[in-house]
Design an enzyme around this catalytic site. Structure first.
Site, mmCIF file in Angstrom:
data_model
loop_
_atom_site.group_PDB
_atom_site.id
_atom_site.type_symbol
_atom_site.label_atom_id
_atom_site.label_comp_id
_atom_site.label_asym_id
_atom_site.label_seq_id
_atom_site.Cartn_x
_atom_site.Cartn_y
_atom_site.Cartn_z
ATOM 1 N N HIS A 147 1.107 -9.228 4.642
ATOM 2 C CA HIS A 147 -0.049 -8.337 4.521
ATOM 3 C C HIS A 147 -0.515 -8.392 3.054
ATOM 4 O O HIS A 147 -0.416 -7.427 2.320
ATOM 5 C CB HIS A 147 0.313 -6.914 4.960
ATOM 6 C CG HIS A 147 -0.872 -6.050 5.286
ATOM 7 N ND1 HIS A 147 -1.037 -5.420 6.493
ATOM 8 C CD2 HIS A 147 -1.960 -5.702 4.557
ATOM 9 C CE1 HIS A 147 -2.161 -4.722 6.495
ATOM 10 N NE2 HIS A 147 -2.746 -4.880 5.321
ATOM 11 N N HIS A 151 -2.088 -5.207 -12.854
ATOM 12 C CA HIS A 151 -1.554 -5.033 -14.214
ATOM 13 C C HIS A 151 -2.413 -5.741 -15.262
ATOM 14 O O HIS A 151 -2.580 -5.245 -16.374
ATOM 15 C CB HIS A 151 -0.116 -5.561 -14.294
ATOM 16 C CG HIS A 151 0.841 -4.738 -13.472
ATOM 17 N ND1 HIS A 151 2.049 -5.187 -13.020
ATOM 18 C CD2 HIS A 151 0.743 -3.467 -13.005
ATOM 19 C CE1 HIS A 151 2.661 -4.246 -12.319
ATOM 20 N NE2 HIS A 151 1.868 -3.181 -12.293
ATOM 21 N N GLU A 183 -4.983 -2.093 14.046
ATOM 22 C CA GLU A 183 -5.579 -1.176 13.065
ATOM 23 C C GLU A 183 -6.902 -0.654 13.597
ATOM 24 O O GLU A 183 -7.681 -1.416 14.192
ATOM 25 C CB GLU A 183 -5.879 -1.876 11.728
ATOM 26 C CG GLU A 183 -4.688 -2.075 10.848
ATOM 27 C CD GLU A 183 -5.052 -2.709 9.512
ATOM 28 O OE1 GLU A 183 -6.161 -2.457 8.998
ATOM 29 O OE2 GLU A 183 -4.214 -3.471 8.998
ATOM 30 N N TYR A 230 -12.831 -1.852 12.824
ATOM 31 C CA TYR A 230 -13.273 -0.624 12.158
ATOM 32 C C TYR A 230 -14.715 -0.237 12.488
ATOM 33 O O TYR A 230 -15.010 0.913 12.689
ATOM 34 C CB TYR A 230 -13.126 -0.770 10.636
ATOM 35 C CG TYR A 230 -11.677 -0.685 10.199
ATOM 36 C CD1 TYR A 230 -11.103 0.533 9.891
ATOM 37 C CD2 TYR A 230 -10.871 -1.814 10.138
ATOM 38 C CE1 TYR A 230 -9.770 0.641 9.517
ATOM 39 C CE2 TYR A 230 -9.535 -1.728 9.772
ATOM 40 C CZ TYR A 230 -8.989 -0.496 9.463
ATOM 41 O OH TYR A 230 -7.671 -0.393 9.114
ATOM 42 N N ASN A 280 -7.680 -5.827 14.472
ATOM 43 C CA ASN A 280 -7.992 -4.753 13.524
ATOM 44 C C ASN A 280 -9.493 -4.540 13.576
ATOM 45 O O ASN A 280 -10.257 -5.438 13.216
ATOM 46 C CB ASN A 280 -7.613 -5.150 12.094
ATOM 47 C CG ASN A 280 -6.118 -5.279 11.901
ATOM 48 O OD1 ASN A 280 -5.339 -5.038 12.821
ATOM 49 N ND2 ASN A 280 -5.711 -5.643 10.708
ATOM 50 N N GLN A 335 0.807 -1.222 0.000
ATOM 51 C CA GLN A 335 0.000 0.000 0.000
ATOM 52 C C GLN A 335 0.842 1.275 0.000
ATOM 53 O O GLN A 335 0.341 2.342 -0.346
ATOM 54 C CB GLN A 335 -0.949 -0.019 1.208
ATOM 55 C CG GLN A 335 -1.968 -1.145 1.108
ATOM 56 C CD GLN A 335 -2.905 -1.187 2.304
ATOM 57 O OE1 GLN A 335 -2.600 -1.835 3.301
ATOM 58 N NE2 GLN A 335 -4.030 -0.508 2.217
ATOM 59 N N ASN A 376 -1.694 -10.741 8.478
ATOM 60 C CA ASN A 376 -2.703 -9.709 8.670
ATOM 61 C C ASN A 376 -4.062 -10.184 8.171
ATOM 62 O O ASN A 376 -4.216 -10.514 6.998
ATOM 63 C CB ASN A 376 -2.310 -8.446 7.890
ATOM 64 C CG ASN A 376 -3.350 -7.348 8.038
ATOM 65 O OD1 ASN A 376 -3.512 -6.790 9.124
ATOM 66 N ND2 ASN A 376 -4.087 -7.058 6.973
ATOM 67 N N GLU A 377 -5.030 -10.213 9.070
ATOM 68 C CA GLU A 377 -6.433 -10.449 8.730
ATOM 69 C C GLU A 377 -6.693 -11.701 7.902
ATOM 70 O O GLU A 377 -7.083 -11.628 6.735
ATOM 71 C CB GLU A 377 -7.011 -9.232 8.016
ATOM 72 C CG GLU A 377 -6.961 -7.983 8.861
ATOM 73 C CD GLU A 377 -7.789 -6.846 8.296
ATOM 74 O OE1 GLU A 377 -8.296 -6.965 7.178
ATOM 75 O OE2 GLU A 377 -7.940 -5.840 8.991
ATOM 76 N N ARG A 391 3.981 0.260 12.808
ATOM 77 C CA ARG A 391 3.674 -1.051 12.240
ATOM 78 C C ARG A 391 3.679 -0.955 10.719
ATOM 79 O O ARG A 391 3.001 -0.099 10.144
ATOM 80 C CB ARG A 391 2.291 -1.510 12.712
ATOM 81 C CG ARG A 391 1.852 -2.754 12.013
ATOM 82 C CD ARG A 391 0.436 -3.213 12.353
ATOM 83 N NE ARG A 391 0.179 -4.407 11.564
ATOM 84 C CZ ARG A 391 -0.950 -4.671 10.925
ATOM 85 N NH1 ARG A 391 -1.980 -3.865 11.011
ATOM 86 N NH2 ARG A 391 -1.069 -5.765 10.204
ATOM 87 N N ASP A 414 2.188 0.517 -8.100
ATOM 88 C CA ASP A 414 3.526 0.575 -8.727
ATOM 89 C C ASP A 414 4.396 1.636 -8.059
ATOM 90 O O ASP A 414 5.595 1.440 -7.868
ATOM 91 C CB ASP A 414 3.415 0.904 -10.217
ATOM 92 C CG ASP A 414 2.875 -0.280 -11.015
ATOM 93 O OD1 ASP A 414 2.522 -1.305 -10.394
ATOM 94 O OD2 ASP A 414 2.804 -0.168 -12.255
HETATM 95 C C1 BGC Z 1 -6.426 -3.856 6.024
HETATM 96 C C2 BGC Z 1 -5.727 -2.640 5.466
HETATM 97 C C3 BGC Z 1 -6.762 -1.725 4.839
HETATM 98 C C4 BGC Z 1 -7.698 -1.268 5.941
HETATM 99 C C5 BGC Z 1 -8.739 -0.251 5.509
HETATM 100 C C6 BGC Z 1 -7.710 -3.547 6.746
HETATM 101 O O1 BGC Z 1 -8.646 -4.521 6.438
HETATM 102 O O2 BGC Z 1 -5.550 -4.604 6.820
HETATM 103 O O3 BGC Z 1 -4.752 -3.053 4.560
HETATM 104 O O4 BGC Z 1 -6.199 -0.660 4.154
HETATM 105 O O5 BGC Z 1 -8.369 -2.386 6.444
HETATM 106 O O6 BGC Z 1 -9.654 -0.786 4.660
#
Ligand code: BGC
Length: 512
Positions: free
Chosen positions: A146, A63, A403, A335, A333, A43, A190-191, A101, A76
């Site tokens: 990741h 690509h 996260e 959200y 993580n 990223q 990760n996840e 991290r 890229d």
């Molecule tokens: C991921 C990140 C992503 C973030 C926001 C997580 O699921 O680990 O790579 O950018 O969420 O969507």
């Protein structure tokens, strides 16, 4: 009756006072609580084929199928951190971070995916980054995987091939050997849920296999075994001298029943099991293995569908033992939150699929959205509930929030009030969880800066720092949220009323 009424009123007023205090008092974080920010290799790094790096699955999908990405972009160049890492570390010094991290790109270190050849230029890049961080007392926390699998390993089946357990173990040994003298926090993967569900069971993330109801479960088993192998390699061969921590980061949203009917309560429980307990139960529960409710539902649906055995593969007793207990922190993580109800027959679900196996519908009220341009729904209380569930389900393990953050679709915008509201609300919710006795040790905000947001490309932004993608310099500028985060770290406390002076530049934080 009258007494009951008085009690109810009293309770309501206590709850209101609590909510009021939470928003108005300055709340302190415990001593030793660690703060940082997070990013990931694909990223931010760019330099996708520089200095001998091999191709990974995100290079390939962007690509060969640019339409897969909302703005047809790719990683890229991304934030060009391969060349601009010193500026990144400078930003971390401005924020006053304890740790950073990020992740290691497998093919930058091992271009073929196998340890036949180590790419010295790639090693040099991570050495430079790690040394630059340590120079300013910022601890590196490195994720080994990741989402950027070597394409050559994908050609052989990737996470669906049982051999990946060995491939990943070999890679992990190389990483520990190269960097473990200085990196004291390693995250294996990760996840897992996103890796397997969106990449194998679905077609959102690379490799976009869309093998619904089959691929995600094969991936889940091998991924857990690979994680466990790497954990034991660290434990046996490296921990005695390197003395670090190693863990896995789960994606866990909170699933709240839409009503208190038994069916909806059970549906929400199942949703929590299928998303994150699928991966945490085998590691943290006393029984090990996949969660029993999940095993039961998938076995029953598989039988109805004519499969000779459950589509969820079994672990052998030895494998169950191998996986149990393999995480020093519960990496989390988080959200947002969804409301869940039982719905066994949603017509748009593929059959078979994990959605069909789970059999729930979800809903998010419009009030949970902070504004038209904010993408991640703001439901801070869900964070407290989730942390309490982890505490109760797994005997209060030490948790590291790896996260948390909000995606916005407001383009270049330095006054990111939604992000400020989101962080304040979620950190308040975290403080509530600490008061409830949850053992949370640290927090890394997603993200240090805007970056390539997978299938959203650069249309969704998560950064404390804004990145200008129109400039070849990828100029980074602190947003209002960066000022607020810096003050939070300086004072180690949360003050909802703090208003930063945005006319002043963010200078290096004292002690950095
Ligand atoms: C991921 C990140 C992503 C973030 C926001 C997580 O699921 O680990 O790579 O950018 O969420 O969507």
């Amino acid at each position: 009756m009258a007494t009951l009424g008085v009690i109810a009123l009293l309770c309501a007023s206590v709850a209101l006072t609590h909510a009021y205090n939470a928003r108005h008092e300055v709340r302190k974080f415990p001593d030793g609580f660690l703060f940082g920010t997070a990013t990931a290799s694909y990223q931010v790094e760019g330099a996708w084929d520089a200095d001998g790096k091999g191709e990974n699955i995100w290079d390939r999908i962007t690509h060969t199928n640019p339409d897969h990405i909302m703005d047809k972009s790719n990683g890229d160049i991304a934030d060009n951190s391969y060349y601009l890492y010193r500026r990144d570390v400078q930003m971390m010094r401005e924020l006053g971070l304890d740790l950073y991290r990020s992740s290691i790109s497998w093919t930058r270190i091992l271009p073929s995916g196998f340890p036949d050849k180590i790419n010295e230029a790639g090693v040099q890049y991570y050495n430079n980054l790690i040394d630059e961080l340590l120079k300013y007392n910022i601890q590196p926390m490195m994720t080994l995987y990741h989402w950027d699998l070597p394409q050559k390993l994908q050609d052989l089946g990737g996470w669906a091939n049982p051999e990946i357990v060995t491939w990943y173990a070999d890679y992990s040994r190389v990483v520990f050997k190269l960097f473990g003298d200085r990196v004291k926090y390693f995250i294996t993967i990760n996840e897992p849920y996103l890796v397997c569900n969106s990449g194998y069971g679905g077609d959102k993330l690379a490799p976009a296999l869309n093998s619904t109801g089959i691929g995600e479960y094969m991936c889940a088993k091998h991924l857990l075994l690979a994680h466990a192998k790497a954990y034991h390699i660290y434990d046996d061969e490296f921990r005695p001298s390197q003395k670090g921590k190693i863990f896995i980061s789960f994606s866990a949203q909170w699933y709240e029943p839409i009503s208190d009917s038994a069916a909806d309560v059970e549906a929400a429980h199942d949703a929590n099991q299928f998303e994150w307990a699928q991966y945490s139960w085998p590691i943290y529960s006393e029984t090990g293995d996949f969660p029993p409710e999940m095993k039961k539902r998938i076995a029953a649906r598989s039988a109805e569908q004519g499969f000779p055995r459950s589509r969820l593969p079994e672990f052998s007793p030895e494998e169950i033992e191998l996986v149990k207990g393999t995480s020093d922190f519960f990496g989390l993580n988080h959200y947002t939150t969804n409301q869940i109800y039982r719905n066994a027959s949603v017509p748009q679900f593929n059959v078979p699929s994990i959605e069909d196996d789970l059999g729930v519908g979800s809903y998010t009220p419009i009030e949970w959205q902070l504004s038209e341009t904010s993408k991640t729904k703001y439901v801070a209380w869900g964070f407290t509930k989730l942390l309490n569930r982890i505490k109760d389900a797994y005997k209060n393990p030490p948790v590291f929030i790896t996260e948390n953050g909000i995606g916005t679709r407001d383009g270049m915008n330095l006054i990111d009030d939604d992000r400020v509201t989101y962080y304040r609300g979620y950190l308040d919710a975290l403080l509530d969880a600490l008061e409830d006795g949850c053992d949370v040790r640290g927090y890394t905000a997603w993200s240090l800066m805007d970056n390539f947001e997978w299938t959203d490309g650069y249309t969704t932004r998560f950064g404390l720092y804004e990145v200008n993608y129109d400039s070849i310099y990828r100029t980074r500028t602190p947003r209002k949220s960066a000022y607020v985060y810096r003050e939070l770290l300086r004072s180690r406390s949360l003050d909802h009323h703090y208003e930063p002076d945005l006319t002043q530049p963010l200078t290096i934080a004292p002690g950095h």
